[in-house]
Scaffold this active site. Structure first.
Site, PDB file in Angstrom:
ATOM      1  N   LYS A   1       6.105  -4.228  -3.372  1.00 33.47           N
ATOM      2  CA  LYS A   1       7.468  -4.265  -3.227  1.00 33.47           C
ATOM      3  C   LYS A   1       7.918  -4.444  -1.611  1.00 33.47           C
ATOM      4  O   LYS A   1       8.960  -4.960  -1.418  1.00 33.47           O
ATOM      5  CB  LYS A   1       7.924  -2.885  -3.707  1.00 33.47           C
ATOM      6  CG  LYS A   1       9.521  -2.502  -3.697  1.00 33.47           C
ATOM      7  CD  LYS A   1      10.207  -3.180  -4.855  1.00 33.47           C
ATOM      8  CE  LYS A   1      11.722  -3.044  -4.489  1.00 33.47           C
ATOM      9  NZ  LYS A   1      12.422  -4.034  -5.051  1.00 33.47           N
TER      10      LYS A   1
ATOM     11  N   CYS B   1       0.810  -1.160  -0.010  1.00 26.40           N
ATOM     12  CA  CYS B   1      -0.074   0.029   0.117  1.00 26.40           C
ATOM     13  C   CYS B   1       0.824   1.322   0.079  1.00 26.40           C
ATOM     14  O   CYS B   1       1.858   1.277   0.685  1.00 26.40           O
ATOM     15  CB  CYS B   1      -1.102   0.154   1.191  1.00 26.40           C
ATOM     16  SG  CYS B   1      -2.343  -1.156   1.383  1.00 26.40           S
TER      17      CYS B   1
ATOM     18  N   ASN C   1      -2.370   1.848   5.624  1.00 23.18           N
ATOM     19  CA  ASN C   1      -1.315   1.018   5.008  1.00 23.18           C
ATOM     20  C   ASN C   1      -1.173   0.144   6.444  1.00 23.18           C
ATOM     21  O   ASN C   1      -0.838   0.585   7.405  1.00 23.18           O
ATOM     22  CB  ASN C   1      -0.165   1.762   4.563  1.00 23.18           C
ATOM     23  CG  ASN C   1       0.906   0.564   4.307  1.00 23.18           C
ATOM     24  OD1 ASN C   1       0.575  -0.395   4.064  1.00 23.18           O
ATOM     25  ND2 ASN C   1       2.294   1.215   4.492  1.00 23.18           N
ATOM     26  N   GLY C   2      -1.089  -1.227   6.409  1.00 20.72           N
ATOM     27  CA  GLY C   2      -0.816  -2.090   7.546  1.00 20.72           C
ATOM     28  C   GLY C   2      -2.202  -2.941   7.666  1.00 20.72           C
ATOM     29  O   GLY C   2      -2.948  -3.109   6.859  1.00 20.72           O
TER      30      GLY C   2
ATOM     31  N   HIS D   1      19.684 -37.094  -5.243  1.00 15.32           N
ATOM     32  CA  HIS D   1      19.030 -37.382  -4.211  1.00 15.32           C
ATOM     33  C   HIS D   1      17.623 -37.121  -4.474  1.00 15.32           C
ATOM     34  O   HIS D   1      16.817 -37.306  -3.409  1.00 15.32           O
ATOM     35  CB  HIS D   1      19.575 -36.469  -2.931  1.00 15.32           C
ATOM     36  CG  HIS D   1      21.001 -37.075  -2.564  1.00 15.32           C
ATOM     37  ND1 HIS D   1      21.371 -38.246  -2.261  1.00 15.32           N
ATOM     38  CD2 HIS D   1      22.219 -36.121  -2.613  1.00 15.32           C
ATOM     39  CE1 HIS D   1      22.711 -37.813  -1.798  1.00 15.32           C
ATOM     40  NE2 HIS D   1      23.156 -36.871  -2.346  1.00 15.32           N
TER      41      HIS D   1
ATOM     42  N   ARG E   1       4.174  -0.149  -4.633  1.00 15.56           N
ATOM     43  CA  ARG E   1       3.915  -0.787  -3.354  1.00 15.56           C
ATOM     44  C   ARG E   1       2.558  -1.559  -3.215  1.00 15.56           C
ATOM     45  O   ARG E   1       2.432  -2.310  -2.241  1.00 15.56           O
ATOM     46  CB  ARG E   1       3.667   0.313  -2.372  1.00 15.56           C
ATOM     47  CG  ARG E   1       4.948   1.156  -2.128  1.00 15.56           C
ATOM     48  CD  ARG E   1       4.824   2.272  -1.164  1.00 15.56           C
ATOM     49  NE  ARG E   1       4.641   1.754   0.274  1.00 15.56           N
ATOM     50  CZ  ARG E   1       5.604   1.651   0.972  1.00 15.56           C
ATOM     51  NH1 ARG E   1       6.906   1.763   0.573  1.00 15.56           N
ATOM     52  NH2 ARG E   1       5.123   1.229   2.321  1.00 15.56           N
TER      53      ARG E   1
ATOM     54  N   GLU F   1       8.744 -15.116 -10.119  1.00 16.11           N
ATOM     55  CA  GLU F   1       8.179 -13.933  -9.747  1.00 16.11           C
ATOM     56  C   GLU F   1       7.656 -12.907 -10.795  1.00 16.11           C
ATOM     57  O   GLU F   1       6.470 -12.321 -10.613  1.00 16.11           O
ATOM     58  CB  GLU F   1       8.773 -13.165  -8.668  1.00 16.11           C
ATOM     59  CG  GLU F   1      10.049 -12.605  -9.002  1.00 16.11           C
ATOM     60  CD  GLU F   1      10.743 -11.902  -7.974  1.00 16.11           C
ATOM     61  OE1 GLU F   1       9.813 -11.390  -6.632  1.00 16.11           O
ATOM     62  OE2 GLU F   1      11.778 -11.659  -7.819  1.00 16.11           O
TER      63      GLU F   1
ATOM     64  N   TRP G   1      -2.572  -2.782  -1.798  1.00 14.37           N
ATOM     65  CA  TRP G   1      -2.072  -4.440  -1.786  1.00 14.37           C
ATOM     66  C   TRP G   1      -3.080  -4.992  -0.900  1.00 14.37           C
ATOM     67  O   TRP G   1      -3.026  -4.942   0.425  1.00 14.37           O
ATOM     68  CB  TRP G   1      -0.614  -4.585  -1.466  1.00 14.37           C
ATOM     69  CG  TRP G   1      -0.236  -6.010  -1.663  1.00 14.37           C
ATOM     70  CD1 TRP G   1       0.316  -6.519  -2.998  1.00 14.37           C
ATOM     71  CD2 TRP G   1      -0.012  -7.034  -0.641  1.00 14.37           C
ATOM     72  NE1 TRP G   1       0.480  -7.932  -2.711  1.00 14.37           N
ATOM     73  CE2 TRP G   1      -0.004  -8.140  -1.407  1.00 14.37           C
ATOM     74  CE3 TRP G   1      -0.515  -7.287   0.531  1.00 14.37           C
ATOM     75  CZ2 TRP G   1       0.318  -9.477  -0.766  1.00 14.37           C
ATOM     76  CZ3 TRP G   1      -0.414  -8.573   1.296  1.00 14.37           C
ATOM     77  CH2 TRP G   1       0.071  -9.257   0.502  1.00 14.37           C
TER      78      TRP G   1
ATOM     79  N   GLU H   1      18.226 -17.739  -6.573  1.00 18.84           N
ATOM     80  CA  GLU H   1      17.911 -16.461  -6.903  1.00 18.84           C
ATOM     81  C   GLU H   1      17.253 -16.240  -8.147  1.00 18.84           C
ATOM     82  O   GLU H   1      16.641 -15.660  -8.730  1.00 18.84           O
ATOM     83  CB  GLU H   1      19.027 -15.547  -6.435  1.00 18.84           C
ATOM     84  CG  GLU H   1      18.813 -14.265  -6.886  1.00 18.84           C
ATOM     85  CD  GLU H   1      17.541 -13.351  -6.044  1.00 18.84           C
ATOM     86  OE1 GLU H   1      16.861 -14.102  -5.222  1.00 18.84           O
ATOM     87  OE2 GLU H   1      17.177 -12.297  -6.564  1.00 18.84           O
TER      88      GLU H   1
ATOM     89  N   LYS I   1      13.789 -14.988  -9.537  1.00 16.90           N
ATOM     90  CA  LYS I   1      13.250 -14.171 -10.434  1.00 16.90           C
ATOM     91  C   LYS I   1      12.502 -14.441 -11.503  1.00 16.90           C
ATOM     92  O   LYS I   1      11.641 -13.686 -12.031  1.00 16.90           O
ATOM     93  CB  LYS I   1      14.737 -13.514 -11.313  1.00 16.90           C
ATOM     94  CG  LYS I   1      15.743 -13.021 -10.180  1.00 16.90           C
ATOM     95  CD  LYS I   1      15.256 -11.287  -9.830  1.00 16.90           C
ATOM     96  CE  LYS I   1      14.456 -11.441  -8.818  1.00 16.90           C
ATOM     97  NZ  LYS I   1      14.994 -11.037  -7.325  1.00 16.90           N
TER      98      LYS I   1
HETATM   99  C1  F6R Z   1      11.937 -10.680  -4.925  1.00 16.52           C
HETATM  100  C2  F6R Z   1      11.850  -9.701  -3.569  1.00 16.52           C
HETATM  101  C3  F6R Z   1      11.436 -10.111  -2.374  1.00 16.52           C
HETATM  102  C4  F6R Z   1      12.199  -9.151  -1.268  1.00 16.52           C
HETATM  103  C5  F6R Z   1      11.491  -9.596   0.038  1.00 16.52           C
HETATM  104  C6  F6R Z   1      12.397  -9.063   1.446  1.00 16.52           C
HETATM  105  O1  F6R Z   1      12.386 -10.063  -5.928  1.00 16.52           O
HETATM  106  O2  F6R Z   1      12.231  -8.388  -3.960  1.00 16.52           O
HETATM  107  O3  F6R Z   1      11.775 -11.484  -2.147  1.00 16.52           O
HETATM  108  O4  F6R Z   1      13.665  -9.705  -1.366  1.00 16.52           O
HETATM  109  O5  F6R Z   1      10.197  -9.205   0.089  1.00 16.52           O
HETATM  110  O6  F6R Z   1      12.262  -7.683   1.086  1.00 16.52           O
HETATM  111  P1  F6R Z   1      12.996  -6.376   1.711  1.00 16.52           P
HETATM  112  O7  F6R Z   1      14.727  -6.666   1.370  1.00 16.52           O
HETATM  113  O8  F6R Z   1      12.817  -5.111   1.721  1.00 16.52           O
HETATM  114  O9  F6R Z   1      13.172  -6.699   3.207  1.00 16.52           O
END
Ligand code: F6R
Length: 614
Positions: A609, A2, A101-102, A507, A27, A491, A75, A484, A488
């Site tokens: 985000k 949000c 927000n929250g 395994h 956000r 997501e 969100w 990772e 990527k």
């Molecule tokens: C993936 C991504 C998320 C963040 C995770 C932690 O691309 O961005 O997995 O890494 O939500 O977020 P932060 O670093 O803001 O605590």
């Protein structure tokens, strides 16, 4: 999770709020809404879906001209992404509007109380309860700030709230507990937002709101108090980021721009932290040096991509300091009664500095008297504020939801911390540290070399875009890179992708390998024990079963190409430094595949985000 925007001043509020929301959309983008105060009345528009839907609604049904308003991009948590659940939420008589927000954790009790009072809810959200509570409170304490303070004292959970009252034009009030809020101080105008990106176009003077504070703004004043109404100390600061860092700058996606910003982000993260003699000077490490020398365990806590950065850091930190280092998902940490003592150093990695799982984990660690160092990209966010020390990753704003430049900057910050501990504890000689620091300082140029050779990834993406399953393999620090790389792709391309430790393949996961399945393999540099050869064998194993092998290996590796369907060469670096290079082609590949599929790379479905709920 949000985004919130507020404006009061001489200019028309709507375009400022909509532009601000555009920069906050990273956000959350389940719905968007705006309320303005005009002629002693509120006028609101809200729409499910992205901001573009709200903009279309505003064209169809324009708002009256106004110089004061609030906006929200959502969100969804309580209640689906519908028009009715979009913020702002209005009181039953349309006098008060609130954005939130929250999560209000005691909302069920509050809702029942309000319903018993005859109030009919128009949405399924927890947030609407605040609008009704605030309206009811105004009959008791007519000042909007007083009323908000009284309401906040009844709320449980995490919240940023911003409110307007049609009967008190020219005034916006806001409250903050565990969710971010900044005030932008302009010339005769004021802004409120979850993040400075929303208003850097208009002002660089900001005030960061502390925990449990309420702010009241008019065009010419800012008044901050705690929830009890006592004046609070404010922390004004100048925003260093410029507007271009919050713009796409000719790229199709923020994510692609941020991939290309990695050399810059890495160099800025190193800047000022190495003195001319090659000694590390982490001035921000306010933790007592004697304590750093007595630390007998390091625990890294983080989520998602930041967790993967932590997994990589473990190899380096243990190797350089000989202190046992655990890496833990923040969301799991406090629920398993972890062993944390006064001699444990907890390292919390978070790009946003707001992730609720990580915040709760560090609160738990501090209750056990552990010292906490945050590695964070967002100045003054809650996690660094609640930590004993912070090492900022100076990567600039990261707007694409998929983290890229902050991942590599987080690894660099962790390595700086590891080398600093080695220096303080004497576990490495000065010349060894110097040579490692030189290696680190060379990374930005090597990243640039990787970026300059990404063109073939486009053809690779075209070739593989129709595949449904992807496997990523690595050993040692290549293993978190496999995780990772898979994350990527998942997501932003919504494809099934899994990362495995290459040695684990036999395994179980090797059963997934069938003819044509793409397997990305990160090959460690040659000559490091037998690690390199083991991974080469793993490539042969999947190749023998018909996999398409996409091999990332250092330049001039004679064996890596032999079993590769596609070879991606990386500059020569020691093993521990390879992750910062190897991840770049994988980030780029994911971005290409998502683009080819026609997906919104910067705003992938269901994600936000900053994850400010547990
Ligand atoms: C993936 C991504 C998320 C963040 C995770 C932690 O691309 O961005 O997995 O890494 O939500 O977020 P932060 O670093 O803001 O605590």
């Amino acid at each position: 999770m949000c985004g919130i925007v507020g404006y009061v001043g001489p200019r028309p509020a709507q375009p400022i709020i909509i532009d601000g929301l555009r920069r906050m959309e990273y956000r959350g983008y389940d719905s968007a809404g705006i309320t303005v105060v005009a002629d002693g009345q509120l006028a609101a528009r809200k729409k499910a879906g992205k901001l573009a839907n709200l903009e279309a609604e505003l064209l169809a049904h324009p708002l009256p001209e106004s110089h004061q308003g609030i906006g929200h991009t959502r969100w969804a948590t309580h209640g689906g992404p519908t028009d009715a659940n979009a913020h702002p939420h209005l009181s039953a008589d349309d006098r008060v509007a609130v954005v939130h927000n929250g999560i209000i954790e005691n909302f069920a009790t509050l809702r029942a109380e309000l319903a018993a009072d005859g109030i009919e809810f128009r949405s399924q959200t927890d947030s609407e309860a605040v609008a009704h509570l605030l309206r009811r409170q105004l009959d008791v304490t007519p000042g909007l700030a007083d009323a908000l303070r009284a309401v906040c004292r009844r709320l449980e959970g995490a919240f940023t709230l911003v409110a307007v009252d049609a009967a008190q034009p020219g005034l916006i009030v806001a409250a903050r507990r565990s969710s971010p809020l900044v005030v932008g101080v302009g010339e005769g105008e004021m802004f409120l937002a979850s993040d400075v990106a929303s208003f850097i176009e208009h002002t660089r003077h900001a005030i960061e709101l502390g925990q449990d504070q309420v702010v009241a703004i008019t065009a010419g004043s800012v008044d901050v108090t705690d929830f009890a109404g006592r004046p609070a100390e404010v922390r004004p600061y100048e925003i260093e980021w410029d507007l271009s860092s919050a713009e796409k700058g000719g790229f199709d996606w923020f994510m692609r721009k941020e991939i290309f910003e990695q050399p810059h982000a890495a160099a800025d993260t190193l800047l000022g932290r190495i003195d001319p003699d090659g000694r590390l000077c982490l001035d921000e490490m306010r933790i007592d040096r004697a304590l750093l020398r007595s630390v007998d365990k390091i625990v890294i806590i983080a989520c998602g991509t930041a967790y993967h950065a932590g997994l990589i850091a473990k190899y380096a930190i243990e190797h350089w300091t000989r202190v046992p280092c655990e890496v833990e998902l923040a969301s799991e940490f406090r629920y398993r009664d972890p062993i944390v003592t006064r001699t444990t150093l907890v390292v919390a990695i978070s790009q946003s500095g707001e992730t609720m799982d990580t915040l709760m984990a560090i609160r738990h660690a501090r209750e056990q008297h552990a010292a906490v160092v945050a590695i964070c990209n967002t100045n003054g966010a809650t996690i660094p504020r609640e930590s004993d020390a912070v090492i900022y990753t100076h990567a600039g704003p990261e707007i694409g939801v998929a983290s890229t430049k902050c991942f590599t900057a987080q690894i660099i910050a962790c390595y700086l911390l590891g080398l600093y501990l080695a220096q303080e504890r004497g576990t490495k000689f000065g010349d060894e540290i110097l040579s490692l620091v030189e290696e680190l300082a060379g990374i930005p140029d090597k990243m640039q070399a990787v970026l300059d050779s990404l063109e073939p990834m486009k053809a690779l993406a075209l070739d593989l875009v129709a595949n449904k399953d992807f496997i990523f393999l690595g050993r040692h620090v290549g293993y978190p890179i496999a995780l990772e790389g898979a994350l990527k792709l998942k997501e932003i391309s919504y494809l099934h992708a899994e990362g495995f430790a290459a040695g684990e393949l036999k395994h179980g996961p090797i059963a997934l390998v069938e003819p044509g399945v793409p397997v990305f393999v990160v090959v460690p540099p040659q000559g490091r024990d037998s690690l390199h050869d083991k991974v080469i064998s793993n490539i042969q194993e999947v190749r023998a079963r018909g996999a398409k092998t996409i091999v990332l290996a250092e330049e001039g590796d004679p064996e890596a190409g032999a079993f590769a369907t596609k070879l991606i060469e990386l500059p020569v670096v020691p093993t521990l430094f390879q992750p910062m290079l190897a991840i770049i082609p994988l980030q780029y590949f994911a971005c290409e595949v998502a683009t080819l599929k026609g997906y919104d790379v910067d705003q992938p479905r269901n994600l936000a985000k900053s994850v400010t709920v547990e």
